[in-house]
Motif scaffolding. Structure first.
Motif, PDB file in Angstrom:
ATOM      1  N   ALA A   1     -15.736 -15.127 -28.616  1.00  0.00           N
ATOM      2  CA  ALA A   1     -14.703 -13.672 -28.474  1.00  0.00           C
ATOM      3  C   ALA A   1     -15.423 -12.908 -27.373  1.00  0.00           C
ATOM      4  O   ALA A   1     -16.850 -13.145 -28.055  1.00  0.00           O
ATOM      5  CB  ALA A   1     -15.486 -12.435 -29.945  1.00  0.00           C
ATOM      6  N   SER A   2     -15.368 -12.406 -27.361  1.00  0.00           N
ATOM      7  CA  SER A   2     -15.791 -11.166 -26.124  1.00  0.00           C
ATOM      8  C   SER A   2     -14.957  -9.452 -25.524  1.00  0.00           C
ATOM      9  O   SER A   2     -14.382  -9.246 -25.570  1.00  0.00           O
ATOM     10  CB  SER A   2     -15.225 -11.442 -24.164  1.00  0.00           C
ATOM     11  OG  SER A   2     -15.658 -12.854 -24.593  1.00  0.00           O
ATOM     12  N   LEU A   3     -16.381  -8.271 -25.680  1.00  0.00           N
ATOM     13  CA  LEU A   3     -16.099  -7.422 -25.690  1.00  0.00           C
ATOM     14  C   LEU A   3     -16.575  -6.918 -24.105  1.00  0.00           C
ATOM     15  O   LEU A   3     -17.325  -7.378 -23.329  1.00  0.00           O
ATOM     16  CB  LEU A   3     -16.980  -6.128 -26.577  1.00  0.00           C
ATOM     17  CG  LEU A   3     -17.524  -5.240 -25.991  1.00  0.00           C
ATOM     18  CD1 LEU A   3     -15.727  -4.598 -26.514  1.00  0.00           C
ATOM     19  CD2 LEU A   3     -18.229  -4.159 -26.630  1.00  0.00           C
ATOM     20  N   TYR A   4     -15.716  -6.047 -23.516  1.00  0.00           N
ATOM     21  CA  TYR A   4     -14.776  -5.817 -21.978  1.00  0.00           C
ATOM     22  C   TYR A   4     -15.152  -3.871 -22.404  1.00  0.00           C
ATOM     23  O   TYR A   4     -14.331  -3.341 -22.625  1.00  0.00           O
ATOM     24  CB  TYR A   4     -13.891  -5.938 -21.593  1.00  0.00           C
ATOM     25  CG  TYR A   4     -13.918  -7.672 -21.439  1.00  0.00           C
ATOM     26  CD1 TYR A   4     -14.878  -8.277 -20.402  1.00  0.00           C
ATOM     27  CD2 TYR A   4     -13.445  -8.125 -21.905  1.00  0.00           C
ATOM     28  CE1 TYR A   4     -14.705  -9.548 -20.185  1.00  0.00           C
ATOM     29  CE2 TYR A   4     -13.441  -9.834 -21.922  1.00  0.00           C
ATOM     30  CZ  TYR A   4     -14.211 -10.602 -20.864  1.00  0.00           C
ATOM     31  OH  TYR A   4     -14.027 -12.289 -20.723  1.00  0.00           O
ATOM     32  N   GLN A   5     -15.580  -3.783 -21.152  1.00  0.00           N
ATOM     33  CA  GLN A   5     -15.951  -1.724 -20.406  1.00  0.00           C
ATOM     34  C   GLN A   5     -15.583  -1.620 -19.330  1.00  0.00           C
ATOM     35  O   GLN A   5     -16.625  -2.411 -18.669  1.00  0.00           O
ATOM     36  CB  GLN A   5     -16.936  -1.344 -21.705  1.00  0.00           C
ATOM     37  CG  GLN A   5     -16.623   0.088 -21.660  1.00  0.00           C
ATOM     38  CD  GLN A   5     -18.354   1.100 -21.911  1.00  0.00           C
ATOM     39  OE1 GLN A   5     -19.513   0.706 -21.520  1.00  0.00           O
ATOM     40  NE2 GLN A   5     -17.677   1.860 -23.083  1.00  0.00           N
TER      41      GLN A   5
END
Length: 321
Positions: A109-113
């Protein structure tokens, strides 16, 4: 109104996966049999002001008998007024099929900003009510991926979806700044040829395909000496030729450097790319860094044994009496 969509190269491409397989796909966590961590920096297009710069740290660890591995990655990529942050957490299960065959399954799972520095833009009025005097426009969201890898001795083949979900409105801000993530598919394979007692040759190929973007293909050859020092070259069909050199320093520490040479288009005028990484392999006390499955060579418990030479046979001449 500002409207931005990112398609061509969603995230920075690295050449360090030749030494740091996790940078290619988290499915390869545990492929060496050791827990590892890598710190890297890449500078693209040094001849252009505001060219891409990428800071990256990733690693993984054994959480259950060499079968279950947990890993993570954080990177920050900055290109002029655009910047992208990623934080990723992964899980890999390594299943042994035969003595020298393994099948690995990975999910992450990846969080992008993503941010746009509006204050540094040209031709945009900071007092525009659509911007609301903001210095930055930010967009944040989640994505995920999975992969499967098959390893048989010196052969390695796998597929991966680094970004599984295509995003639409989830990454928009007031219908203005829109960071759109496309589904990406990777196919890769490698083989280690054993040329001589002291020399090996690693061949690697990577195929990347993303919707609305050109196909990217890497083909590389890397010579390995004494399983400790390496040098090689990589060709990428996006007009780039990479030279790679590195080695195992001591006690699990490795240093690797690659230089991408532009061979056409804007790449030939922008100054290529420099990339360097420092790695550490935990509980590693050998110099044969490129040996497959080094854990299998550990000595078992019990008394130490050694080979005893047979006594030399002596010939005697007997006289007849």
């Amino acid at each position: 109104m500002i409207s931005i969509s990112s398609f061509a190269q969603q995230f920075p491409i690295t050449s360090q996966y030749l030494i740091n397989p996790y940078a290619l796909t988290p499915t390869l966590a545990g492929s060496t049999g050791f827990s590892e961590v890598f710190l890297g920096y890449r500078k693209d297009m040094p001849g252009i002001t505001g060219g891409p710069r990428t800071f990256r740290i990733n690693g993984f660890g054994d959480v259950y008998q060499g079968k279950m591995w947990v890993g993570g990655e954080i990177f920050m990529d900055k290109t002029d007024i655009l910047s992208t942050f990623k934080a990723q957490l992964s899980y890999t299960y390594k299943l042994q099929l035969e003595n020298n065959q393994f099948l690995s399954f990975g999910a992450w799972a990846s969080l992008y900003q993503s941010s746009v520095a509006v204050g540094n833009t040209i031709g945009v009025d900071p007092n525009d009510p659509l911007i609301n005097n903001l210095d930055k426009l930010n967009s944040t969201g989640l994505n995920g991926g999975f992969g499967v890898n098959y390893n048989w001795s010196d052969l390695n083949i796998g597929i991966a979806y680094p970004t599984l979900f295509t995003t639409k409105e989830e990454y928009s801000l007031d219908q203005g700044y829109n960071m759109r993530i496309q589904r990406e598919f990777n196919l890769y394979g490698s083989y280690m040829f054993r040329l001589h007692r002291d020399w090996k040759l690693q061949a690697y190929a990577v195929y990347r395909k993303m919707r609305n973007a050109p196909l990217v293909v890497d083909i590389s050859l890397m010579a390995v000496y004494l399983s400790r020092f390496w040098f090689g070259t990589l060709y990428r069909n996006t007009n780039a030729l990479s030279i790679n050199v590195g080695g195992h320093i001591i006690n699990g520490f490795t240093l690797n450097y690659s230089y991408d040479i532009g061979v056409g288009g804007i790449n030939s005028k922008a100054g290529g790319a420099h990339e360097i990484s420092l790695g550490y392999r935990f509980k590693y006390h050998s110099n044969e860094y490129f040996d497959n499955n080094p854990r299998s060579k550990k000595k078992g418990k019990g008394k130490k044994t050694r080979d005893l030479p047979y006594p030399a046979v002596q010939e005697y001449n007997y006289r007849k009496r």
